[in-house]
Design a protein around this motif. Structure first.
Motif, PDB file in Angstrom:
ATOM      1  N   PRO A   1      72.469  54.001  15.391  1.00 53.07           N
ATOM      2  CA  PRO A   1      73.002  53.709  14.046  1.00 53.07           C
ATOM      3  C   PRO A   1      72.805  54.876  13.076  1.00 53.07           C
ATOM      4  CG  PRO A   1      71.690  51.871  14.872  1.00 53.07           C
ATOM      5  CD  PRO A   1      71.509  52.982  15.848  1.00 53.07           C
ATOM      6  N   ALA A   2      73.812  55.107  12.234  1.00 49.52           N
ATOM      7  CA  ALA A   2      73.787  56.239  11.288  1.00 49.52           C
ATOM      8  C   ALA A   2      72.561  56.202  10.384  1.00 49.52           C
ATOM      9  CB  ALA A   2      75.062  56.234  10.453  1.00 49.52           C
ATOM     10  N   LYS A   3      72.162  54.996   9.975  1.00 47.84           N
ATOM     11  CA  LYS A   3      71.001  54.849   9.083  1.00 47.84           C
ATOM     12  C   LYS A   3      69.727  55.391   9.749  1.00 47.84           C
ATOM     13  CE  LYS A   3      69.734  50.631   8.149  1.00 47.84           C
ATOM     14  NZ  LYS A   3      69.795  49.245   7.595  1.00 47.84           N
ATOM     15  N   VAL A   4      69.592  55.137  11.040  1.00 46.55           N
ATOM     16  CA  VAL A   4      68.422  55.609  11.798  1.00 46.55           C
ATOM     17  C   VAL A   4      68.518  57.117  12.009  1.00 46.55           C
ATOM     18  CG1 VAL A   4      67.153  55.421  13.983  1.00 46.55           C
ATOM     19  CG2 VAL A   4      68.180  53.375  12.949  1.00 46.55           C
ATOM     20  N   ARG A   5      69.710  57.602  12.311  1.00 47.62           N
ATOM     21  CA  ARG A   5      69.907  59.040  12.535  1.00 47.62           C
ATOM     22  C   ARG A   5      69.517  59.851  11.306  1.00 47.62           C
ATOM     23  NH1 ARG A   5      75.254  57.973  14.496  1.00 47.62           N
ATOM     24  NH2 ARG A   5      76.097  59.270  12.824  1.00 47.62           N
ATOM     25  N   ALA A   6      69.715  59.269  10.142  1.00 46.41           N
ATOM     26  CA  ALA A   6      69.454  59.996   8.885  1.00 46.41           C
ATOM     27  C   ALA A   6      67.959  60.186   8.627  1.00 46.41           C
ATOM     28  CB  ALA A   6      70.089  59.254   7.721  1.00 46.41           C
ATOM     29  N   THR A   7      67.121  59.351   9.237  1.00 44.33           N
ATOM     30  CA  THR A   7      65.692  59.395   8.892  1.00 44.33           C
ATOM     31  C   THR A   7      64.754  59.643  10.070  1.00 44.33           C
ATOM     32  OG1 THR A   7      65.569  56.990   9.170  1.00 44.33           O
ATOM     33  CG2 THR A   7      66.002  57.806   6.945  1.00 44.33           C
ATOM     34  N   GLY A   8      65.220  59.423  11.293  1.00 44.45           N
ATOM     35  CA  GLY A   8      64.274  59.378  12.418  1.00 44.45           C
ATOM     36  C   GLY A   8      64.154  60.610  13.275  1.00 44.45           C
ATOM     37  N   GLY A   9      64.340  61.823  12.731  1.00 45.72           N
ATOM     38  CA  GLY A   9      64.265  63.019  13.565  1.00 45.72           C
ATOM     39  C   GLY A   9      65.527  63.155  14.403  1.00 45.72           C
ATOM     40  N   HIS A  10      65.563  64.151  15.283  1.00 44.84           N
ATOM     41  CA  HIS A  10      66.768  64.383  16.080  1.00 44.84           C
ATOM     42  C   HIS A  10      67.010  63.216  17.033  1.00 44.84           C
ATOM     43  CE1 HIS A  10      69.849  66.268  18.473  1.00 44.84           C
ATOM     44  NE2 HIS A  10      69.871  67.295  17.634  1.00 44.84           N
ATOM     45  N   PRO A  11      68.221  62.639  17.001  1.00 40.88           N
ATOM     46  CA  PRO A  11      68.487  61.447  17.819  1.00 40.88           C
ATOM     47  C   PRO A  11      68.395  61.684  19.327  1.00 40.88           C
ATOM     48  CG  PRO A  11      70.500  62.263  16.796  1.00 40.88           C
ATOM     49  CD  PRO A  11      69.377  63.006  16.168  1.00 40.88           C
ATOM     50  N   SER A  12      68.550  62.939  19.754  1.00 43.94           N
ATOM     51  CA  SER A  12      68.561  63.226  21.196  1.00 43.94           C
ATOM     52  C   SER A  12      67.177  63.496  21.778  1.00 43.94           C
ATOM     53  CB  SER A  12      69.456  64.438  21.485  1.00 43.94           C
ATOM     54  OG  SER A  12      70.790  64.141  21.132  1.00 43.94           O
ATOM     55  N   LYS A  13      66.185  63.674  20.922  1.00 42.01           N
ATOM     56  CA  LYS A  13      64.871  64.122  21.384  1.00 42.01           C
ATOM     57  C   LYS A  13      64.299  63.236  22.498  1.00 42.01           C
ATOM     58  CE  LYS A  13      60.207  65.191  19.818  1.00 42.01           C
ATOM     59  NZ  LYS A  13      59.263  65.279  18.694  1.00 42.01           N
ATOM     60  N   ARG A  14      64.281  61.945  22.282  1.00 39.59           N
ATOM     61  CA  ARG A  14      63.642  61.034  23.231  1.00 39.59           C
ATOM     62  C   ARG A  14      64.407  60.948  24.551  1.00 39.59           C
ATOM     63  NH1 ARG A  14      59.778  57.590  20.894  1.00 39.59           N
ATOM     64  NH2 ARG A  14      59.536  57.876  18.648  1.00 39.59           N
ATOM     65  N   THR A  15      65.733  60.911  24.476  1.00 38.07           N
ATOM     66  CA  THR A  15      66.526  60.810  25.699  1.00 38.07           C
ATOM     67  C   THR A  15      66.428  62.086  26.522  1.00 38.07           C
ATOM     68  OG1 THR A  15      68.056  59.229  24.711  1.00 38.07           O
ATOM     69  CG2 THR A  15      68.858  60.445  26.624  1.00 38.07           C
ATOM     70  N   PHE A  16      66.485  63.244  25.867  1.00 35.61           N
ATOM     71  CA  PHE A  16      66.340  64.507  26.590  1.00 35.61           C
ATOM     72  C   PHE A  16      64.971  64.589  27.262  1.00 35.61           C
ATOM     73  CE2 PHE A  16      70.298  65.752  25.005  1.00 35.61           C
ATOM     74  CZ  PHE A  16      70.638  67.030  25.415  1.00 35.61           C
ATOM     75  N   GLN A  17      63.936  64.153  26.558  1.00 41.12           N
ATOM     76  CA  GLN A  17      62.589  64.133  27.129  1.00 41.12           C
ATOM     77  C   GLN A  17      62.548  63.235  28.365  1.00 41.12           C
ATOM     78  OE1 GLN A  17      58.735  63.496  24.760  1.00 41.12           O
ATOM     79  NE2 GLN A  17      59.188  61.451  25.517  1.00 41.12           N
TER      80      GLN A  17
END
Length: 316
Positions: free
Chosen positions: A192-208
């Motif tokens: 969700p866009a709201k989470v993307r705006a505040t929660g750091g890079h959205p790809s970090k956890r999946t790439f890890q």
């Protein structure tokens, strides 16, 4: 590109190793040789250092960095999972200290071609050992949706794991996902866009999560710790730096089991299982980076150092 890697918790690790000038030491995650150089500089001509890494770039960089100590250094290209057999081939059965600095190196993240980073576009790869066949591209394009979900949920601890896995499968059904940029855009669309705006890079956890799966990092760690402890001489120390809660849990659990291995029911008046402690946990709480290190290297934020010491009268 030069192999560069900031050695996290460097001084703390060296202090905890209790280096003896004529001792034998192993670094199972050699990297650019930062911890290794500090160990080697404290050894005399009777001391020995063995370094292991599976990345050929790390091997080349560490070999050059440790050139001045070549009379006491042996470097081997393998996974630290194979440390016991690799050392045995060199006639070594026990060591006085071991360092494991887990996770991905700064070089691997910064070198776009390796495909580890969501900040630089490249072919999806993420192999720490370029000799292995499994790549991130294969995981993303061929793993079943439920398996992707499990990996992203467990290894990435991402609350949107189910939606990310679903979006990956929908996208790959149209055409193969080949680059880090393509994967990153798919992940962004699943959050969700709201989470993307505040929660750091959205790809970090999946790439890890994909990196951990690609290199079987947690399985390797879990299956190596008994060997690592068994390699230690009396009073020898095992120092492990983790960057992920699951890694830390594995290390903490293994250290605790080696310190208190008894499996008898609590109401037994005496131990009947015959399992003896192998040593003691030195760090009841992990050692964390100080403010200065956190300022110098933001990647050290999640680092934790745990230390185990072999019982002084025990050897296998």
């Amino acid at each position: 590109m030069e192999f560069s890697h900031y050695s996290v918790l460097l001084q703390e690790t060296i202090e905890q190793l209790h280096i003896k000038p004529d001792g034998v030491y192993l670094d199972g995650t050699l990297g650019g040789g930062g911890h290794a150089w500090q160990v080697c500089s404290r050894l005399n001509r009777n001391g020995r250092f063995y370094g292991i890494d599976q990345d050929d770039a790390a091997i080349a960089a560490a070999t050059a960095r440790l050139q001045e100590f070549q009379d006491r250094v042996t470097i081997m290209r393998t996974n630290f999972y194979n440390a016991k057999s690799a050392l045995a081939e060199k006639g070594v059965t026990h060591v006085d200290g071991i360092v494991l600095d887990l996770g991905v190196s700064s070089y691997q993240l910064d070198h776009a071609e390796r495909g580890f980073s969501y900040n630089q576009n490249a072919r999806l790869d993420m192999r720490m050992d370029l000799r292995q066949s499994l790549t991130a591209e294969e995981i993303v394009n061929e793993y079943p949706e439920m398996e992707l979900f499990r990996i992203i949920r467990d290894y990435g601890e991402d609350r949107f794991a189910k939606n990310i896995a679903k979006h990956i499968v929908q996208a790959r059904n149209k055409r193969a996902i080949q680059t880090t940029e393509e994967l990153s855009e798919i992940i962004k669309a699943a959050i969700p866009a709201k989470v993307r705006a505040t929660g750091g890079h959205p790809s970090k956890r999946t790439f890890q999560a994909i990196r951990i799966e690609c290199n079987k990092e947690l399985e390797v760690l879990k299956d190596s710790l008994e060997d690592m402890i068994s390699l230690l001489n009396p009073s020898g120390r095992l120092c492990i730096i983790t960057f992920h809660s699951l890694e830390d849990r594995i290390v903490k659990s293994a250290f605790r089991a080696a310190e208190n291995p008894c499996i008898c029911p609590p109401d037994f008046p005496v131990c009947m299982c015959g399992r003896k402690p192998e040593g003691k946990v030195i760090t009841k709480k992990p050692i964390l980076p100080g403010d200065k290190e956190l300022e110098e290297n933001t990647r050290s934020k999640s680092a934790k150092l745990r230390v185990f010491e072999k019982i002084s009268h025990l050897i296998e």
